[in-house]
Scaffold this active site. Structure first.
Site, PDB file in Angstrom:
ATOM      1  N   GLY A 196       0.845  -1.206   0.000  1.00 57.52           N
ATOM      2  CA  GLY A 196       0.000   0.000   0.000  1.00 57.52           C
ATOM      3  C   GLY A 196       0.870   1.243   0.000  1.00 57.52           C
TER       4      GLY A 196
ATOM      5  N   ASP B 133       0.448   1.777   8.224  1.00 56.79           N
ATOM      6  CA  ASP B 133      -0.048   0.957   9.342  1.00 56.79           C
ATOM      7  C   ASP B 133       0.871   1.009  10.562  1.00 56.79           C
ATOM      8  OD1 ASP B 133      -1.900   0.298   7.469  1.00 56.79           O
ATOM      9  OD2 ASP B 133      -1.291  -1.783   7.236  1.00 56.79           O
TER      10      ASP B 133
ATOM     11  N   MET C 114      -7.834   3.076   8.457  1.00 56.21           N
ATOM     12  CA  MET C 114      -7.075   1.891   8.007  1.00 56.21           C
ATOM     13  C   MET C 114      -6.105   1.391   9.087  1.00 56.21           C
ATOM     14  SD  MET C 114      -6.005   2.459   4.067  1.00 56.21           S
ATOM     15  CE  MET C 114      -7.106   2.067   2.714  1.00 56.21           C
TER      16      MET C 114
ATOM     17  N   ARG D 153      -5.344  -2.355   9.202  1.00 55.95           N
ATOM     18  CA  ARG D 153      -5.470  -3.813   9.331  1.00 55.95           C
ATOM     19  C   ARG D 153      -5.578  -4.250  10.791  1.00 55.95           C
ATOM     20  NH1 ARG D 153      -1.642  -5.261   4.863  1.00 55.95           N
ATOM     21  NH2 ARG D 153      -3.021  -5.277   3.066  1.00 55.95           N
TER      22      ARG D 153
ATOM     23  N   LEU E  53      -7.699   8.224   1.064  1.00 57.51           N
ATOM     24  CA  LEU E  53      -7.326   9.631   1.317  1.00 57.51           C
ATOM     25  C   LEU E  53      -6.244   9.722   2.376  1.00 57.51           C
ATOM     26  CD1 LEU E  53     -10.902  11.169   1.423  1.00 57.51           C
ATOM     27  CD2 LEU E  53      -9.205  11.488  -0.374  1.00 57.51           C
TER      28      LEU E  53
ATOM     29  N   ARG F 152      -3.781   7.861   3.034  1.00 56.16           N
ATOM     30  CA  ARG F 152      -2.422   7.499   2.658  1.00 56.16           C
ATOM     31  C   ARG F 152      -1.932   8.273   1.433  1.00 56.16           C
ATOM     32  NH1 ARG F 152      -3.912   1.365   0.689  1.00 56.16           N
ATOM     33  NH2 ARG F 152      -4.422   1.923  -1.441  1.00 56.16           N
TER      34      ARG F 152
HETATM   35  O1  F6P Z   1      -1.018  -1.924   4.020  1.00 61.31           O
HETATM   36  C1  F6P Z   1      -1.447  -0.637   4.039  1.00 61.31           C
HETATM   37  C2  F6P Z   1      -2.917  -0.518   3.836  1.00 61.31           C
HETATM   38  O2  F6P Z   1      -3.161   0.831   3.567  1.00 61.31           O
HETATM   39  C3  F6P Z   1      -3.792  -1.046   4.988  1.00 61.31           C
HETATM   40  O3  F6P Z   1      -3.965  -0.126   6.019  1.00 61.31           O
HETATM   41  C4  F6P Z   1      -5.075  -1.355   4.312  1.00 61.31           C
HETATM   42  O4  F6P Z   1      -5.816  -2.358   4.969  1.00 61.31           O
HETATM   43  C5  F6P Z   1      -4.615  -1.861   3.006  1.00 61.31           C
HETATM   44  O5  F6P Z   1      -3.379  -1.241   2.738  1.00 61.31           O
HETATM   45  C6  F6P Z   1      -5.573  -1.582   1.896  1.00 61.31           C
HETATM   46  O6  F6P Z   1      -5.018  -2.007   0.722  1.00 61.31           O
HETATM   47  P1  F6P Z   1      -5.696  -1.890  -0.704  1.00 61.31           P
HETATM   48  O7  F6P Z   1      -5.771  -0.433  -1.024  1.00 61.31           O
HETATM   49  O8  F6P Z   1      -4.779  -2.650  -1.603  1.00 61.31           O
HETATM   50  O9  F6P Z   1      -7.045  -2.479  -0.548  1.00 61.31           O
END
Ligand code: F6P
Length: 413
Positions: free
Chosen positions: A12, A143, A189, A191, A301, A303
């Protein structure tokens, strides 16, 4: 350095991942690399021999400065899991043929815990076969769940965005009549780690009451207790604000997002897409309590908000990129650069390196003692930890009223 450097971005993206790319490029050139290649979409693109010569895109100091302020992965990213070495030697032979062809001396990979798995496997293969390339990882993830580093680049800027937007949402909600009841649930976000969600606590200050409740994935989520809490709060105030992590789970381990229907998508590393928890809980509150509700999902948004990046974060991201090239050039391999907090007040940090085998595929969670007993807020220790990471700003280069980004057209299918 006599040979070339190749760099990739994986997992990500963050608001500052390109600042690390700029740091890699700058240090590689300073140390005499003849060419600095960029993998298109990480290792997945490299396998298709998709790469660029970065000096065609980063031509001067202004380009470096713009790249540092460009969100998302400039080179493109991937979520690609390399097979175990004994399962498929051919794929490794192919990668090393490409690296030999490009005369690569240092292979730098900017990513999170899944991406460090790639550095681990490639450095293991090089060790087994006596290949000369050095493999070093650059930490990156909003994360903040990487082991052995005080924090990860990308986290501070996402935390700053979350705290700022949470303040703005609270102002919006509180602007209505004191007679209008409303419950706002903000989904963040992260996880299985609550580092980002905990950052919502930063919204509280002399000009903002802050959120009422914060739920992290580290503590099992109890729906009945949550509804009770909200009812209790509504008896005293008309607007209630709740920050929840996308990864909150019930006692039996089911994600709340799954209970709410969520998404069936699972990535190459077996991670479920976590989405929809706020909407599910907002609907539940509306049905059981009968008030107006709103669900806000910060989603991508949080990230990609480079207009609100933390200066500390941008500078550290640049620093770890450079430190990775230096480490590889000095002979380290199978390592990841880490950030050590030298002091908190005044905040100072330095880089170190750690064996990637101790980092890959591990998840660093928020310590239980940094969450209150009930599991509904974070403690002062948590706030002291995150506060320095959001400090300072890094104004965008504005062109025609909008932030300017360094642009590399993404390949279509
Ligand atoms: O690993 C970073 C992250 O932003 C997590 O916080 C989130 O669960 C995941 O990526 C989402 O990933 P994607 O945009 O590929 O669904």
């Amino acid at each position: 350095m006599h040979g070339n450097v190749i760099v990739g971005q994986s997992g990500g993206p963050t608001a500052v991942i390109n600042s690390s790319l700029a740091g890699v490029f700058r240090t590689a050139i300073d140390r005499g690399a003849k060419k600095v290649y960029g993998m298109r979409n990480g290792i997945q693109g490299l396998l298709d021999e998709k790469y660029v010569d970065l000096s065609n895109y980063i031509k001067n100091e202004l380009d470096i400065e713009i790249l540092k302020r460009t969100p998302s992965a400039f080179l493109g990213t991937c979520r690609y899991k390399l097979p175990a070495i004994h399962e498929d030697q051919e794929i490794y032979k192919r990668i090393f043929e490409i690296l030999d062809k490009l005369k690569i001396e240092c292979f730098i990979y900017i990513g999170g815990n899944d991406s460090m798995d790639t550095i681990k496997k490639l450095s293991d293969y090089a060790m087994l076969t006596g290949a000369s390339q050095k493999f070093v990882g650059v930490p990156k993830t909003i994360d903040n769940d990487l082991a052995l580093t005080d924090h990860t680049p990308g986290y501070g800027s996402a935390a700053k965005y979350i705290a700022t937007s949470t303040k703005e949402i609270i102002r919006d909600g509180n602007g209505f009549s004191y007679k209008k009841e409303q419950v706002t649930i903000i989904e963040i976000m992260g996880r299985n780690a609550g580092w980002l969600t905990g950052a919502a606590a930063l919204a509280k200050g002399e000009d903002c009451e802050g959120v009422d409740l914060i739920y992290l994935p580290e503590v099992p989520f109890d729906i009945d207790k949550f509804l009770e809490k909200v009812k209790h709060l509504l008896a005293k105030k008309s607007t209630v604000f709740v920050a929840i992590s996308e990864g909150i789970k019930l006692k039996d381990g089911t994600y709340v997002s799954e209970a709410g229907g969520g998404s069936d998508y699972v990535d190459a590393f077996g991670h479920k897409q976590l989405t929809g928890s706020a909407t599910y809980l907002a609907n539940l509150v509306a049905h059981t309590i009968g008030c107006k509700t709103r669900a806000v999902e910060f989603s991508t948004l949080q990230r990609s908000a480079s207009h609100l990046a933390s200066r500390t974060d941008i500078n550290e991201a640049f620093m770890v990129g450079g430190a990775a090239v230096k480490a590889a050039d000095e002979g380290d391999s199978g390592m990841m650069v880490v950030i050590d907090r030298v002091s908190n007040d005044p905040y100072q940090s330095a880089t170190g390196v750690y064996d990637v085998h101790r980092i890959a595929n591990d998840e660093k969670l928020v310590p239980r003692e940094w969450i209150n007993k009930e599991g509904t807020y974070v403690t002062e220790d948590f706030i002291d930890y995150v506060s320095p990471l959001i400090q300072g700003d890094y104004p965008c280069v504005m062109v025609n009223g909008l932030p300017r980004h360094l642009y590399l057209k993404h390949d279509d299918k």
